[in-house]
Design a protein around this motif. Structure first.
Motif, PDB file in Angstrom:
ATOM      1  N   ASN A  37      39.772  43.599  33.020  1.00  0.00           N
ATOM      2  CA  ASN A  37      40.105  42.731  33.921  1.00  0.00           C
ATOM      3  C   ASN A  37      39.813  42.896  35.574  1.00  0.00           C
ATOM      4  O   ASN A  37      40.777  43.052  36.626  1.00  0.00           O
ATOM      5  CB  ASN A  37      41.823  42.605  33.935  1.00  0.00           C
ATOM      6  CG  ASN A  37      42.165  42.074  32.782  1.00  0.00           C
ATOM      7  OD1 ASN A  37      41.787  41.011  32.179  1.00  0.00           O
ATOM      8  ND2 ASN A  37      43.181  42.595  31.981  1.00  0.00           N
TER       9      ASN A  37
ATOM     10  N   THR B 128      35.546  36.212  40.152  1.00  0.00           N
ATOM     11  CA  THR B 128      36.933  36.541  40.452  1.00  0.00           C
ATOM     12  C   THR B 128      37.904  35.884  39.635  1.00  0.00           C
ATOM     13  O   THR B 128      37.660  34.775  38.878  1.00  0.00           O
ATOM     14  CB  THR B 128      37.600  36.083  41.974  1.00  0.00           C
ATOM     15  OG1 THR B 128      37.179  34.391  42.092  1.00  0.00           O
ATOM     16  CG2 THR B 128      36.437  36.775  42.889  1.00  0.00           C
ATOM     17  N   PRO B 129      38.911  36.494  39.453  1.00  0.00           N
ATOM     18  CA  PRO B 129      40.026  36.113  38.485  1.00  0.00           C
ATOM     19  C   PRO B 129      40.381  34.540  38.486  1.00  0.00           C
ATOM     20  O   PRO B 129      40.725  34.099  39.661  1.00  0.00           O
ATOM     21  CB  PRO B 129      41.098  36.949  38.515  1.00  0.00           C
ATOM     22  CG  PRO B 129      40.790  38.184  39.277  1.00  0.00           C
ATOM     23  CD  PRO B 129      39.607  37.761  40.110  1.00  0.00           C
ATOM     24  N   SER B 130      40.453  33.736  37.334  1.00  0.00           N
ATOM     25  CA  SER B 130      41.135  32.517  37.709  1.00  0.00           C
ATOM     26  C   SER B 130      42.451  32.043  38.201  1.00  0.00           C
ATOM     27  O   SER B 130      43.142  33.007  37.725  1.00  0.00           O
ATOM     28  CB  SER B 130      40.820  31.676  36.216  1.00  0.00           C
ATOM     29  OG  SER B 130      39.578  31.774  35.591  1.00  0.00           O
ATOM     30  N   GLY B 131      42.567  31.199  38.948  1.00  0.00           N
ATOM     31  CA  GLY B 131      43.840  31.116  39.629  1.00  0.00           C
ATOM     32  C   GLY B 131      44.156  31.787  40.831  1.00  0.00           C
ATOM     33  O   GLY B 131      45.302  31.704  41.424  1.00  0.00           O
ATOM     34  N   SER B 132      43.261  32.840  41.278  1.00  0.00           N
ATOM     35  CA  SER B 132      43.411  33.585  42.368  1.00  0.00           C
ATOM     36  C   SER B 132      42.734  33.029  43.891  1.00  0.00           C
ATOM     37  O   SER B 132      42.967  33.675  44.829  1.00  0.00           O
ATOM     38  CB  SER B 132      42.873  34.881  42.182  1.00  0.00           C
ATOM     39  OG  SER B 132      41.535  35.058  42.051  1.00  0.00           O
TER      40      SER B 132
ATOM     41  N   SER C 154      39.814  30.725  46.038  1.00  0.00           N
ATOM     42  CA  SER C 154      38.284  31.014  46.313  1.00  0.00           C
ATOM     43  C   SER C 154      38.065  31.887  47.286  1.00  0.00           C
ATOM     44  O   SER C 154      36.503  32.122  47.500  1.00  0.00           O
ATOM     45  CB  SER C 154      37.328  29.629  46.190  1.00  0.00           C
ATOM     46  OG  SER C 154      38.012  28.957  47.482  1.00  0.00           O
TER      47      SER C 154
ATOM     48  N   PRO D 298      38.844  42.785  39.256  1.00  0.00           N
ATOM     49  CA  PRO D 298      39.256  41.770  40.102  1.00  0.00           C
ATOM     50  C   PRO D 298      38.148  41.175  40.825  1.00  0.00           C
ATOM     51  O   PRO D 298      38.377  40.235  41.159  1.00  0.00           O
ATOM     52  CB  PRO D 298      40.016  42.939  41.259  1.00  0.00           C
ATOM     53  CG  PRO D 298      39.727  44.287  41.005  1.00  0.00           C
ATOM     54  CD  PRO D 298      38.983  44.498  39.564  1.00  0.00           C
TER      55      PRO D 298
ATOM     56  N   ASN E 188      38.552  33.474  31.800  1.00  0.00           N
ATOM     57  CA  ASN E 188      39.453  33.767  32.781  1.00  0.00           C
ATOM     58  C   ASN E 188      38.971  34.292  34.326  1.00  0.00           C
ATOM     59  O   ASN E 188      39.455  34.905  35.053  1.00  0.00           O
ATOM     60  CB  ASN E 188      40.396  35.052  32.435  1.00  0.00           C
ATOM     61  CG  ASN E 188      41.084  34.461  31.219  1.00  0.00           C
ATOM     62  OD1 ASN E 188      41.502  33.551  30.980  1.00  0.00           O
ATOM     63  ND2 ASN E 188      41.233  35.477  30.107  1.00  0.00           N
ATOM     64  N   TYR E 189      37.591  33.834  34.337  1.00  0.00           N
ATOM     65  CA  TYR E 189      37.058  34.197  35.892  1.00  0.00           C
ATOM     66  C   TYR E 189      36.654  32.873  36.400  1.00  0.00           C
ATOM     67  O   TYR E 189      36.224  31.855  35.526  1.00  0.00           O
ATOM     68  CB  TYR E 189      36.035  35.002  35.566  1.00  0.00           C
ATOM     69  CG  TYR E 189      36.269  36.559  35.386  1.00  0.00           C
ATOM     70  CD1 TYR E 189      36.493  37.320  36.628  1.00  0.00           C
ATOM     71  CD2 TYR E 189      36.614  37.149  34.183  1.00  0.00           C
ATOM     72  CE1 TYR E 189      36.948  38.645  36.698  1.00  0.00           C
ATOM     73  CE2 TYR E 189      36.989  38.480  34.362  1.00  0.00           C
ATOM     74  CZ  TYR E 189      37.338  39.272  35.340  1.00  0.00           C
ATOM     75  OH  TYR E 189      37.876  40.280  35.511  1.00  0.00           O
TER      76      TYR E 189
END
Length: 146
Positions: free
Chosen positions: A40, A79-83, A85, A42, A125-126
């Motif tokens: 995972n 970058t992690p999805s949902g974090s 841009s 970051p 998930n990215y």
């Protein structure tokens, strides 16, 4: 795919970057990324170096002509999805600064952008924020040995 010379030019700069403190882990086309996904990570960088054309630019004696290769390099900051841009934009901007106004040998990069982001289609998930570098490389006709 680009010529080995264009790929090696970008890889040299990015490998030096990756060896520095605070640098993102870097992966290139057709390299394993599962370790980054499993951890995972970051933020990390996926690089594609794409050569679009390779055209003869001069007409003259055989073996003494200039050729121009044009292409695009994509610096996908993952970058992690949902974090959001913003982190991707910051990293992409920092990466583009590695190449601004800094030709590498006979490789010139007159245009760059931080393009649209998109879900990491190949990396679950990215999210990808791409720094894009348009480049040209000129050389004299030669016969590669390897």
């Amino acid at each position: 795919m680009s010529s080995p010379e264009a790929f090696d030019a970008f890889k040299g700069v990015l490998d030096d970057y990756a060896a520095g403190d605070g640098a993102l882990p870097v992966r290139y086309e057709n390299e394993f990324v599962q370790d980054l996904l499993d951890a995972n990570t970051p933020a990390w960088l996926y690089v594609e170096v794409y050569g679009d054309t390779y055209n003869q630019d001069t007409m003259g004696a055989p073996g003494a002509n200039a050729w121009e290769e044009r292409g695009v390099t994509y610096l996908h900051v993952m970058t992690p999805s949902g974090s959001g841009s913003r982190a991707g934009r910051v990293h992409a901007n920092q990466l583009l600064y590695l190449f601004r106004e800094k030709p590498i040998g006979n490789l010139f990069m007159p245009e760059m952008s931080i393009g649209e982001g998109s879900p990491g289609q190949h990396f679950p998930n990215y999210y990808s924020t791409a720094g894009t570098i348009f480049w040209t490389r000129r050389d004299i006709t030669s016969t590669p040995t390897t």
